[in-house]
Design an enzyme around this catalytic site. Structure first.
Site, mmCIF file in Angstrom:
data_model
loop_
_atom_site.group_PDB
_atom_site.id
_atom_site.type_symbol
_atom_site.label_atom_id
_atom_site.label_comp_id
_atom_site.label_asym_id
_atom_site.label_seq_id
_atom_site.Cartn_x
_atom_site.Cartn_y
_atom_site.Cartn_z
ATOM 1 N N ASP A 1 0.828 -1.206 0.000
ATOM 2 C CA ASP A 1 0.000 0.000 0.000
ATOM 3 C C ASP A 1 0.864 1.259 0.000
ATOM 4 O OD1 ASP A 1 -2.343 1.450 0.074
ATOM 5 O OD2 ASP A 1 -3.170 0.381 1.791
ATOM 6 N N ASP B 1 -10.778 2.051 -3.040
ATOM 7 C CA ASP B 1 -11.260 1.833 -1.677
ATOM 8 C C ASP B 1 -12.779 1.865 -1.622
ATOM 9 O OD1 ASP B 1 -9.001 1.281 -0.333
ATOM 10 O OD2 ASP B 1 -8.668 3.299 0.456
HETATM 11 C C1 GLA Z 1 -5.762 1.851 2.239
HETATM 12 C C2 GLA Z 1 -6.201 0.656 1.405
HETATM 13 C C3 GLA Z 1 -7.246 -0.127 2.157
HETATM 14 C C4 GLA Z 1 -6.708 -0.557 3.490
HETATM 15 C C5 GLA Z 1 -6.220 0.646 4.264
HETATM 16 C C6 GLA Z 1 -5.505 0.237 5.529
HETATM 17 O O1 GLA Z 1 -6.747 2.803 2.321
HETATM 18 O O2 GLA Z 1 -6.655 1.061 0.161
HETATM 19 O O3 GLA Z 1 -7.670 -1.230 1.395
HETATM 20 O O4 GLA Z 1 -5.647 -1.469 3.271
HETATM 21 O O5 GLA Z 1 -5.326 1.425 3.510
HETATM 22 O O6 GLA Z 1 -5.060 1.321 6.229
#
Ligand code: GLA
Length: 735
Positions: free
Chosen positions: A477, A547
């Site tokens: 990420d 997300d």
């Molecule tokens: C990002 C990702 C999510 C999750 C969060 C965790 O927003 O896109 O899928 O993994 O971080 O903090």
């Protein structure tokens, strides 16, 4: 594929359906004569008769006194000679000169693809490729630019990059070096781009090009949610399956810029590469600079034709070959199930609840390390959270393994929390400008990946984790854009090179890690789809698309993303309702149908599944495995745009056209809905297909010309999902 006509000074780059024809003009400048539908090799030099422009300077040595650089379709224009467009190349030499006059100095033809040192590039594949290297030089200031063009026997895509070499003594400061630049002979274009935001990635916007400069770019240090590195120029009548399209993208994950400029004669120059804003790269005498690689395609078969070319390129020549076309694990991820609130016991209960669900892998998301109980700590401290997981990761891994699931882990290696051991020990390891407090985003700072010691720390930390535990899958990420881009490791004059050095640092880290762990599957992520580009897709087979996991929002996000990227790169999960991002309630089946054509998985608490939903999970996963060959290899057709109306439809057809799947989604319920037929595409008109559900058998010809009648829906947010299988003459099908 590539041939040179030395007598006429022409270079023919022929792909299966297109031609790209360059000429060494009589002044020695390289110009583009033609790009489009494939041509027979005739003398097409008449296409650019030499003419001067009103109110434009002429080249000092033009044969008849009338060659105006502002009207020449220059392939790599420079600054200072009287060409007032955006230059492809702009640099300052030690004398302070910015003028540069690049003229043809030689060519070289080689078999195979062109690699780019330290950066992603199209890979060699089964079908042959050829590369043309054209050298341009300005001996006066010691600048040589080599332009590279790679063409493939099985694709209409052309991959381009440039290398700049300086031999003029002391230091040249390079401010602009395009990966690709070209000029099209008219301006009757509309521009299609993919702007967006977090949770609303890659919306399709189409506008007339108009006069002046259209700039699409990112200054955020990543390719960004806000504008994807992509532009298509299309004719006003171009649609999904008909009409001219010129599509451009870049194998790069940082600050990019695409410029389309329509000039006074309505000619259109297009340029793509690193964003020249806040960019300066110092070249000492004898040094070289390589641009990232651009990919561009002409299709006479509409946007669908362009997308399918990009999709094939990505699957065959960009994605990591070990994973591109092999089974993708069906994952269940705990982020929306628990957020930061989990411990060993809760995870064991999740594992129990997965018993008898046909899932492949559990991904433990954010919150498993340091003392991370919220988003404000511990990034950088990649040791197991002692209170939540007092016995380490082993019991968690074991609990899932006992229920048949492999283990995957979330990491965010590029970041550092001020509240971390790493920061307390080394506060200078983050990007920062000396004497100023760096700005926080999501309570975190960005590690200085331009530094080798930082990369070594990350490599060793990740290696330690991967060696200590049987981790099959990493979710990589990156949850904030870059700011305060400064580094104490570099001298003052290098500070404006740091955004690019950051990307090079990231690529080098990913390259070494993936070479060290060739079986490790990595899913990319950046607050969802904030770094969804061909650069990242060189290292990771798939990316968490957004997300926003709401099925209706995902219609637009996945449809927009499909313009450039194949479904096999888009991770899509079934999540709980009311949806956590939109509050919307949709059926479990609908959520499954919308995610089905991508890399399928779940983002929910398995303990909360009611028996009917558990059954639905079994059926959905079984279907996902059944249709996976189409997701990995199929041709994608967009049938209805969710940006244009109240419905959305797409389909995948197997390369041999024996199978297809179709999603149809209807957003809002309407009374007295107009009659409607859904015409399919890409099938074999001669073949007969059995359609499930229903079992009707129809020919490809009927399905494409007359179409399907979709069911009448009652209620909002409905879908139907069809599977088509060739029905053989003896009445057999392979369902
Ligand atoms: C990002 C990702 C999510 C999750 C969060 C965790 O927003 O896109 O899928 O993994 O971080 O903090």
């Amino acid at each position: 594929m590539i041939s040179t006509d030395e007598q006429r000074g022409l270079f023919w780059l022929d792909t299966p359906s297109t031609s790209y024809v360059l000429q060494i003009y009589e002044t020695g400048h390289l110009i583009l004569l033609y790009w489009g539908k494939r041509l027979p090799h005739e003398d097409i030099r008449y296409l650019y008769p030499c003419y001067g422009g009103a109110f434009c300077p002429n080249l000092f040595d033009a044969p008849n006194g009338y060659v105006c650089p502002d009207t020449l379709p220059l392939e790599y224009p420079t600054f200072g000679l009287g060409d007032y467009h955006e230059p492809a190349f702009y640099a300052r030499n030690p004398a302070g000169d910015r003028l540069c006059d690049l003229r043809y100095a030689g060519c070289r033809l080689t078999d195979g693809v062109q690699t780019v040192p330290g950066m992603p590039h199209v890979r060699a594949a089964q079908a042959p490729a050829q590369t043309l290297e054209l050298t341009l030089r300005d001996p006066r200031i010691g600048v040589t630019v080599r332009l590279y063009y790679t063409v493939f026997a099985d694709s209409d895509v052309i991959a381009r990059c440039a290398a700049v070499r300086y031999d003029g003594g002391e230091t040249l400061v390079l401010h602009q070096a395009a990966s690709a630049h070209l000029e099209l002979p008219d301006g009757r274009f509309e521009a299609i781009r993919l702007p967006g935001a977090q949770c609303r990635e890659r919306e399709i916007e189409r506008t007339p090009l108009g006069a002046g400069r259209l700039i699409l770019d990112s200054r955020r240090g990543a390719s960004s949610h806000q504008m994807n590195p992509f532009l298509a120029l299309v004719r006003p009548k171009t649609g999904e399956e008909t009409g001219d399209v010129y599509g451009f993208s870049l194998l790069y994950s940082g600050n990019f810029r695409i410029c389309a400029e329509q000039d006074q004669f309505h000619m259109t120059r297009v340029q793509i590469g690193i964003n020249p804003f806040d960019f300066a790269w110092r070249l000492r005498s004898g040094e070289e600079f390589w641009t990232p690689q651009a990919v561009m395609v002409y299709s006479g078969e509409g946007l669908g034709g362009m997308s399918r070319e990009f999709h094939r390129l990505c699957r065959r020549r960009i994605s990591p070959p070990a994973f591109a076309r092999t089974h993708r694990p069906v994952v269940i991820n705990n982020w929306e199930a628990t957020y930061f609130d989990f411990d060993e016991e809760k995870l064991a209960a999740l594992a129990d609840a997965c018993r008898e669900l046909p899932l492949d892998l559990f991904v433990l998301d954010d919150g498993w390390f340091g003392h991370r109980d919220a988003g404000n700590s511990s990034l950088g401290d990649w040791t197991v959270h002692a209170r939540k997981l007092p016995h380490g990761l082993e019991p968690v891994i074991r609990a899932f393994a006992e229920n048949g699931l492999a283990f995957g882990l979330w990491v965010e290696p590029e970041m550092i929390s001020p509240d971390s051991e790493l920061y307390r020990r080394h506060p200078d390891l983050c990007l920062h400008v000396a004497g100023r407090e760096p700005s926080l985003a999501r309570s975190q700072l960005v590690l200085d990946l331009t530094r080798e010691d930082v990369r070594t720390y990350l490599l060793e930390t990740l290696t330690g984790l991967l060696k200590a535990y049987p981790i099959r899958y990493l979710k990589w990420d990156m949850n904030r854009p870059l700011s305060n881009v400064g580094s104490s490791a570099w001298p003052a004059e290098e500070q404006a090179s740091l955004s690019h050095r950051y990307v090079l640092g990231l690529y080098s880290l990913l390259q070494t890690l993936t070479a060290r762990f060739p079986h490790l599957f990595i899913e990319g992520c950046s607050g969802g789809g904030g770094r969804f580009d061909f650069g990242m897709l060189y290292y990771v087979p798939q990316i968490w698309t957004s997300d926003n996991s709401d099925a209706m929002s995902r219609l637009k996000i996945q449809y927009g993303t499909s313009l450039v990227y194949p479904p096999s790169t888009m991770a899509a999960h079934v999540s709980a309702v009311p949806n956590h991002q939109t509050g919307r309630i949709t059926d479990f089946t609908v959520r499954g149908d919308v995610a089905a054509c991508c890399c399928f998985g779940y983002e929910l608490d398995p303990r909360a599944l009611i028996p009917e939903e558990r059954e639905a999970v079994c059926a959905q996963v079984e279907r996902s495995r059944r249709i996976e060959p189409l997701v990995l290899e199929g041709d994608f057709y967009r049938l209805r745009s969710p940006f244009a109306g109240n419905d959305c439809s797409w389909m995948l057809v197997s390369p041999d056209k024996t199978r297809a799947v179709v999603l149809y989604a209807h957003v809002l319920s309407r009374v007295s809905e107009p009659a409607d037929r859904l015409c399919l595409r890409g099938l074999d008109p001669e073949k007969r297909y059995r359609i499930l559900p229903g079992g009707q058998v129809l020919s490809g010809a009927v399905l494409m010309a007359a179409g399907l009648i979709r069911p009448r829906f009652h209620g909002d947010f409905q879908t139907c999902f069809y599977e088509l299988q060739e029905e053989l003459a003896n009445g057999e099908s392979q369902f």
